[in-house]
Design an enzyme around this catalytic site. Structure first.
Site, short mmCIF file in Angstrom:
data_model
loop_
_atom_site.label_atom_id
_atom_site.label_comp_id
_atom_site.label_asym_id
_atom_site.label_seq_id
_atom_site.Cartn_x
_atom_site.Cartn_y
_atom_site.Cartn_z
N ASP B 259 55.72 -53.69 27.46
CA ASP B 259 56.62 -54.33 28.39
C ASP B 259 55.79 -54.70 29.61
O ASP B 259 54.70 -54.18 29.81
CB ASP B 259 57.70 -53.30 28.75
N LYS B 572 73.88 -62.96 43.18
CA LYS B 572 72.43 -62.82 43.17
C LYS B 572 72.01 -62.73 41.70
O LYS B 572 72.63 -62.01 40.92
CB LYS B 572 72.05 -61.52 43.87
N GLY B 691 60.74 -59.95 29.72
CA GLY B 691 61.91 -60.77 29.95
C GLY B 691 61.69 -61.80 31.05
O GLY B 691 62.60 -62.55 31.39
N GLY B 766 45.19 -67.14 22.62
CA GLY B 766 46.33 -66.40 23.11
C GLY B 766 47.58 -67.17 22.74
O GLY B 766 47.60 -68.40 22.78
N THR B 773 62.37 -69.65 21.23
CA THR B 773 61.63 -69.83 19.98
C THR B 773 61.69 -68.56 19.14
O THR B 773 61.81 -68.62 17.92
CB THR B 773 60.17 -70.17 20.29
N ARG B 802 60.78 -64.03 28.13
CA ARG B 802 62.22 -64.22 28.01
C ARG B 802 62.77 -63.52 26.77
O ARG B 802 63.65 -64.03 26.10
CB ARG B 802 62.55 -65.72 27.94
#
Lengths: 360, 1138
Positions: B259, B572, B691, B766, B773, B802
């Site tokens: 992460d 927000k 994310g 990379g 996708t 994401r």
């Protein structure tokens, strides 16, 4: 107070330091890498130790003198019976005794104490069920009233206990071997004591309390089915009788291999002419032939042998040591070559490394 | 249990759920609303008679629905806010009353407890396979022996007429008389002995191995746990090994999925930029403070410097307000929809729109703060202020001076006096709890008094009064400006309320707002107390809080303005979530503003910042009423409530008015680039799953060395399935062409030495994939997974942005299942839990985002950089040790059993053993178990420094090179050879002798023990005192046990007595000669092979070690010749080379 506490504290500190290092896996370590140069000394060391040792062993083995005599098929000496004793006893359904004689000549005098062994071939004393078929408690003289289940089917018969019980005891070698000087026709004395392990003699085998007869010590017992005598009739020497009979003790120690020899007795060197060993000459062996070996295709032998500190004659150890030593020396040489040829690489690395460590 | 009443007047209670999820912050739970109305003031249990409908018990910790149908037909909703879970601790609450809804095994704590996952490592699976092979070997051994047994028996059949075979026991009949047939038929004997042999040979199946391995793993984990290097000095956290049975997996990791937020980065957000009214205000972070203490509670360190321009503008707004206020005695009017209003609203959103808990200060804290007992009434507060004031000054003097240069305005421009003593009349609410509150006074006070007495009264030297780095433009009291520098203030002076938030983003924002004067002072369920510069304390009534969720990616709060009574929605959220919901019908200027803000957002994300947008919507009463009605219906619905609530939230969160945007820096953790580089050098493929926005993610990827500048970056941003497929195919083709070209050029260039083949310029790639996708790729119907993975295989680094938590887990799973690789997932937040659980090894970072990740993980580390040592050193060690020990065990048991097999040749395959039963049992258990355990726990094939310096050594575990199927068979062969030597050479030594069976057995046992000890000595890589101790102990055990067993028991245990055997054996020279000869001969081949390996073809680890040694040696020689003592650091000595 402080003087006494100081070393204690120090050892404590030492301990905690050790603990720390242990926990961090940083104990001082020696990290040998088995490169050619490291292992070289080991090979040469082993080689240089083993070759002379092997030579010495060979020498000892050769110093042992041995004479072997197979008497399995010896003929009965009784008049009118000209067949092998084995036939005789088989025909009588293993009840008759048969005496036979075998002549032999000693060409080289034996120079040391001479031992008389009997040897059996193809006798699987190490068979699993056979090995177990004994009762150590009974032989200890402790508990003679109820044989261990291991003894079955040679445990009890009609409420009477086999003494000694079990298949091992039942199958005890019972040929009597007597040596005669053929020239003098004189019986050679045999010492039948001190032929078993002292520990066995003293502790493992004990007679039950009481006189050695069927009314006291061996009350309510019968002899094993294959036996011709009772256990208290094995010897005339009371200290070598009953469970303490050394022939029995020797027999009860199961041999490792199906071909084995067991000590029968020692030549009594107090006899005239036997002071310095076993003189050369013609002898004959008289056998009270009782023990059948045909059923398993076995052979019976009589062996006369001196011993070295290694025991009997065995060239194998010496040869093996010499061989292994030579292999090690050879390997040492090979690694020496490797070290000379390839070991330089390490030196190169060393030089490169000094300036540029860990660079490819 | 559902809370019905609590000691708190609002029905609130606070819990700490550290037993459940480890979060130690206070959580607020409230009693069921809507019931108390009917129950009057006093809640009485006896009067409570309602039905309660709750959902079935689930494992979902943060999910609970239920209702209480009232007599009137209304339904009172129950939510997780009403539920206290088992294992929570009640805090700051005197008592509560409630109804138990789940009990016993149905509690969520118990349901979640059930069934600890049992992970079986790859090594163990491999081992189990070999155990099956052992069973096969066992079967064949038994078969051979049984056949031999039958055949042997049959040779005595013909001779039966010649009498009984004395050593064959008759069929077990009661009588010794020969039955018609003395012996059982050979077939029957063979059949019986087959089972006998299974019992005898079963030792070849290393049952003890399983036990030993567990012990070893336990100790390995203990050592990992003890490692000081895993201790994070800042947080005091250390590694936590939650899984005991997979330490060796750490040494075999091929793919690391990590992460980003909180894992690679600090997850300690630093407010860096904001864009208000299309003006970009940037803030310089103060780097060096990051090393100071950063516990969550005292999160008040100065992490950024205030932006002067923004301050100026803010004060420009507030000044007129201050002057305007008292004159008109009415709420100051800020022009609607003006930039000024937006600015205030912007900060208000920062301060208010969150779930931050403002912690209370217990009284005794204050007492300790100033070192004296301070009553909590306001009478003495000025003294407190005074005391604290001087203490701040004295403490902040030095740093303040440094900071001075930053401030263009060393003196307050404000006409308001900075002295606390200049305002003798204190408002009653100025309690020590909120010492900021005096500021209201001043703001209310229109007279700009520069109190002349200030300097005369104060013993401060002149420069000091100037020195404090006051953001004095904000027009607040001096002590407040000091309080913003708590990093230089002593911690006892806890004046600023402690903010505790679930996400550090919120914390950073609230903090930022605080620094600009918008102080969140109190927050309860129904109102928020905010101090606004120029307006003073404002208590907003909270009408609704629309909590954050990952689908909407935003949260909102609906408040009623205290003066205008407008209902305002402050929102927000992520830029996409806000920008899509902006009101459409706007003028050009606003559009321009939105456009500019978007530009700013892009700039921010390129800088690697986390962006959030603030928006606002003024709701008309009717609008609100209609929505609120619909919302309460959604809230009360039982079925599909989540979805309905979501819809309801979305209904209100639209037509928003953009206020501004913030950029929060998520600072990289220490050593992250180095760690990632080391992992990549170790051959581990690192995937980052985040994310975040693509631009942000790529930037982070570059800064954390995931992507190198030389890399070719392939981006997969497909909007349709076909597009995704086409792109993947295109990339694959391209790569194939490149590979072919490269191979072509390589085969042409003949001077390529084989060694450098790997370093030939294979272009590193990379891969960047975005969430959309991924959706197509992971779609089962699309069949793209394989292609994607084969593409990913060609890339040395993959970045998925994401990605939702589920996608993360799916990616890990597909890599694990399709590529058959060992995966490790690192994460810190709740969104990584599924990923952590899916991976072979889950590593949780015990960071700021709660402990869900830690709870789900196998290993919890404090910092990402600890991963390097965990994998490269401990993983490597654990794998290496265990692999060698497993092999050793197979060898050990096989050689021992094979010796017994050979003996069957000499005893008629009767199943007899020359080794006593007791020794058979004890041999594996005691005599030969200690050294392998020591090696398994403590052996190091290379010291830590070497492993860390040469990460490529990790490939040993990655490629499972220590424990290959071939090495297993190699070991079995070795066992075969050794058993042959041990048995037959000893047998030859004893041929034609009087040796008894157990005497021979003792020799073989002794030789076997020595051979196995020598074997492990050869396999030992680093000798410590423990290794030596282990070997000595096992040998001593053999002698001591032998001495005891053979000297004390002339007849016991039912087996043939071993009395005197050992003594007799040890006294015999043949015994020793045989033992020495056979044990040396037995291990000779292994020794030779190992030596040849090391000198002719050393593996990577040995090479590295050799280099290490020689460099050490050089150092040693140099330092020794310089007659300095380095022996303390000289760890590895080689006596033959010194």
């Amino acid at each position: 107070m402080s003087a006494q506490d100081l070393p204690n504290d120090q050892s404590k500190a030492k301990q905690s330091k050790f603990n720390q290092k242990f926990k961090q896996q940083r104990l001082p370590a020696w990290q040998p890498i088995l490169t050619a140069d490291t292992v070289l000394p080991a090979f040469f060391l082993i080689g240089l130790l083993f070759v002379p040792l092997g030579a010495a062993l060979l020498f000892f083995s050769h110093s042992v003198q041995e004479m072997e005599l197979d008497y399995t098929d010896c003929k009965s000496v009784e008049a009118g019976v000209s067949m092998p004793c084995s036939e005789v006893i088989r025909k009588s359904n293993f009840t008759a005794e048969c005496t036979c004689q075998v002549n032999f000549t000693i060409t080289e005098p034996f120079k040391k104490t001479v031992y008389l062994y009997y040897g059996l071939d193809n006798f699987y004393q190490n068979h699993r069920r056979y090995v177990k078929s004994r009762d150590d408690n009974q032989l200890l003289g402790k508990d003679i009233t109820s044989p261990s289940n291991d003894c079955n089917p040679f445990g009890m018969s009609d409420g009477k206990i086999y003494a000694p019980c079990g298949a091992i005891a039942n199958s005890m070698f019972n040929d009597s071997l007597t040596l005669y000087d053929a020239g003098k026709d004189e019986k050679l004395k045999l010492i039948k004591t001190d032929i078993a392990w002292p520990s066995d003699r003293k502790i493992k085998f004990n007679n039950p309390p009481g006189k050695l007869n069927d009314s006291e010590a061996f009350k309510n017992t019968i002899k094993p089915p294959y036996w011709t005598k009772n256990v208290w009739e094995l010897s005339d020497d009371p200290s070598n009788n009953g469970y303490k009979n050394e022939d029995l003790i020797v027999w009860m120690r199961s041999a490792a291999f199906p071909t084995f020899r067991k000590l029968y007795g020692k030549i009594d060197h107090s006899m005239i002419g036997f002071k310095f060993g076993f003189p050369k000459g013609r002898y004959y062996l008289e056998v009270q032939y009782r023990y059948p070996v045909d059923s398993f295709g076995g052979r019976k032998r009589m062996i006369l042998s001196t011993t070295s500190f290694l025991g009997g004659k065995n060239n194998f150890l010496g040869i093996a040591y010499i061989t292994v030593g030579c292999i090690c020396l050879l390997l040492g040489i090979i690694f020496l070559i490797i070290h000379i040829k390839f070991g330089k690489r390490a030196v190169d690395q060393l030089n490169i490394n000094q300036n540029t460590p860990y660079s490819d | 249990m559902v809370v019905l009443n609590s000691s708190d007047e609002h029905g609130l209670c606070f819990i700490e759920s550290s037993n459940l999820d480890g979060e130690s912050n206070l959580k607020q739970r409230q009693s069921v609303k809507g019931l108390n109305l009917g129950l009057q003031e006093e809640f009485q249990v006896t009067q409570f008679s309602y039905m309660m409908e709750v959902g079935p018990p689930t494992t979902k910790m943060y999910h609970f629905t239920g209702t209480i149908p009232l007599a009137t037909g209304e339904r009172v909703p129950l939510s997780k806010d009403n539920l206290l879970l088992r294992d929570c601790t009640l805090r700051n609450t005197d008592y509560i009353e409630g109804v138990v809804v789940y009990a016993g095994r149905e509690t969520k704590a118990m349901l979640n407890n059930g069934g600890t996952r049992y992970k079986r490592s790859r090594l163990e699976r491999r081992m189990n396979l070999e155990v099956i092979w052992c069973v096969v070997i066992l079967f064949f051994m038994c078969l051979i022996s049984a056949t031999g047994s039958g055949l042997w028996q049959s040779q005595f059949e013909v001779n039966i007429s010649q009498g009984l075979v004395p050593f064959l026991l008759p069929q077990a009949s009661g009588t010794p008389l020969p039955p018609p047939r003395q012996l059982n038929s050979p077939v029957w004997v063979g059949f019986i002995s087959f089972w006998t042999f299974i019992i005898i040979y079963q030792v070849i199946i290393p049952i003890s191995l399983y036990v030993t391995i567990e012990v070893i793993k336990l100790m390995q984990v203990y050592h990992i746990h003890q490692d000081k290097d895993f201790k994070d000095k800042k947080s005091g956290k250390t590694i936590e090994c939650r899984a005991l049975n997979i330490p060796e997996e750490l040494g075999q990791i091929e793919y690391v999925f990590t992460d980003k937020t909180g894992t690679l980065t600090e997850n300690q957000m630093v407010f860096q930029c904001c864009s208000i009214n299309d003006v970009d205000y940037s803030h310089t972070p103060i780097i060096n403070t990051s090393s100071s203490s950063s516990s969550q509670g005292s999160n008040q360190q100065e992490t950024f410097a205030l932006n002067a321009q923004l301050q100026e503008e803010l004060s420009a707004i507030e000044l007129p307000l201050i002057y305007a206020q008292p004159r008109h005695h009415q709420p100051p009017a800020v022009p609607q929809n003006s930039p000024q209003e937006r600015m205030i609203d912007f900060f208000l959103t920062l301060a208010a729109c969150n779930t931050v808990v403002v912690a209370k200060h217990p009284h005794h804290d204050q007492m300790n703060a100033s070192g004296m007992i301070v009553p909590s009434n306001s009478a003495n507060s000025s003294e407190v202020d005074n005391a604290s004031f001087t203490s701040i000054i004295s403490n902040s003097w030095a740093p303040a001076k440094v900071l001075k240069g930053m401030w263009p305005f060393p003196r307050p421009l404000s006409p308001i006096a900075p002295s606390p003593r200049s305002t003798p009349p204190r408002t009653p609410e100025s309690s020590p709890r909120y010492p900021e509150s005096p500021s209201i006074n001043i703001h209310m006070n229109p007279i700009p008094v520069q109190n002349p007495s200030h300097h005369s009264l104060d013993p401060m030297p002149e420069p000091l009064s100037n020195s404090p780095p006051r953001p004095t433009l904000l027009n607040i009291q001096p002590e407040l400006s000091f309080q913003q520098l708590p990093s230089v203030t002593p911690p006892p002076l806890d004046i600023k309320p402690i903010y505790e938030a679930e996400s550090p983003d919120e914390l950073a924002l609230v903090d930022a707002a605080y620094k600009y004067g918008f102080r969140l002072l109190r927050r309860s369920l129904h109102n928020i107390l905010v101090s606004i510069p120029g307006l003073g304390l404002c208590e907003y009534e909270v009408l609704h809080v629309l909590p954050f969720d990952s689908n909407r990616k935003r949260m909102s709060i609906i408040v009623r303005h205290p003066h205008t009574y407008q209902k305002i929605l402050y929102c927000k959220g992520a830029d996409s979530a806000i920008l899509d919901n902006l009101s459409r019908d706007v003028d050009e200027q606003t559009k321009l503003r939105v456009f500019r803000t978007q530009q700013h957002l892009n700039t921010y994300s390129k800088l690697g910042l986390r962006v959030l947008c603030m928006a606002k919507r003024v709701l008309s009463d009717s609008e609100y009423e209609s929505w609120a009605a619909g919302h309460s219906v959604a809230e009360n619905s039982l079925g599909g409530r989540e979805r309905k609530l979501h819809d309801s939230y979305c209904r209100i969160e639209k037509n928003l008015n953009l206020l501004g945007a913030t950029g929060i820096e998520d600072r990289l953790q220490d050593g992250v680039p180095e760690t990632i580089q080391a992992l990549r050098k170790a051959g581990i493929v690192v995937w980052v799953l985040t994310g975040d926005k693509q631009e942000t993610a790529i930037n982070i990827a570059y800064s954390c060395a995931l992507f190198q500048p030389t890399m070719e970056i392939l981006k997969l941003n497909a909007r349709t399935k076909d597009q995704a497929e086409r792109t993947i195919n295109f990339f694959l083709q391209q790569i194939q062409q490149q590979e072919e070209l490269r191979e072509l050029s390589q085969s042409n260039g003949e001077c390529v030495p084989p060694g450098t083949q790997s370093s030939a310029p294979a272009k590193q790639r990379g891969l960047v994939v975005d969430g959309r996708t991924l959706l197509y790729i992971l779609d089962r119907r699309a069949n793209l997974k394989k292609k994607f993975l084969s593409l990913a295989k060609q890339c040395s680094a993959v970045l998925c942005c994401r990605a939702t938590p589920l996608q993360k887990a799916l990616i890990v799973r597909s890599a694990k299942d399709s590529l058959k690789v060992l995966t490790l997932a690192v994460g810190d937040g709740a969104n990584d839990v599924s990923m952590i659980q899916t991976a072979d090894v889950g590593v949780g970072i015990s960071g700021l985002e709660g402990r869900q990740a830690v709870m789900a993980s196998d290993y919890a580390i404090a910092r990402f950089r600890h991963l390097e040592k965990l994998l490269l050193v401990h993983g490597h060690w654990c794998y290496n040790r265990l692999a060698r020990i497993i092999l050793y065990f197979f060898y050990k048991n096989a050689s021992f059993v094979l010796i017994l097999l050979w003996y069957q040749l000499y005893n008629g395959f009767s199943g007899s053993s020359m080794i006593d039963q007791m020794y058979l049992m004890v041999f594996n258990l005691f005599f030969t178990s200690i050294p392998p355990i020591v090696v398994g726990i403590y052996d190091q094939d290379a010291p830590e420094e070497v492993l860390l310096a040469e990460p490529y050594l990790y490939s040993q575990g990655r490629t499972s090179s220590v424990y290959q199927p071939s090495t297993f068979w190699f070991n079995i062969l070795d066992a075969l050879y050794q058993s042959v030597i041990l048995f037959f050479v000893t047998a030859l030594c004893y041929q034609e002798s009087t040796a008894g069976m157990y005497e021979f057995g003792m020799t073989v046992t002794h030789a076997c023990l020595l051979a196995q000890s020598l074997h492990i000595a050869i396999e030992t890589k680093a000798w410590t005192i423990l290794h030596i101790g282990g070997l000595v102990a096992s040998l001593l055990l053999f002698y001591i046990f032998g001495a005891l067993y053979t000297a004390t028991c002339p007849a016991c245990l039912g087996s043939p007595s071993q009395y005197g055997e050992l003594g007799h054996a040890l006294a015999s020279p043949v015994h020793w000669l045989a033992v020495i000869l056979t044990s040396i001969l037995a291990v000779l081949p292994r020794f030779v092979v190992r030596a040849l390996q090391c000198s002719l073809n050393p593996d990577e680890v040995t090479q590295a070690l050799l280099q290490h040694h020689s460099s050490r040696l050089m150092d040693f020689i140099v330092s020794w010749s310089a007659s300095t003592s380095t022996s303390s650091t000289y760890r590895c000595r080689d006596p033959d080379t010194t």
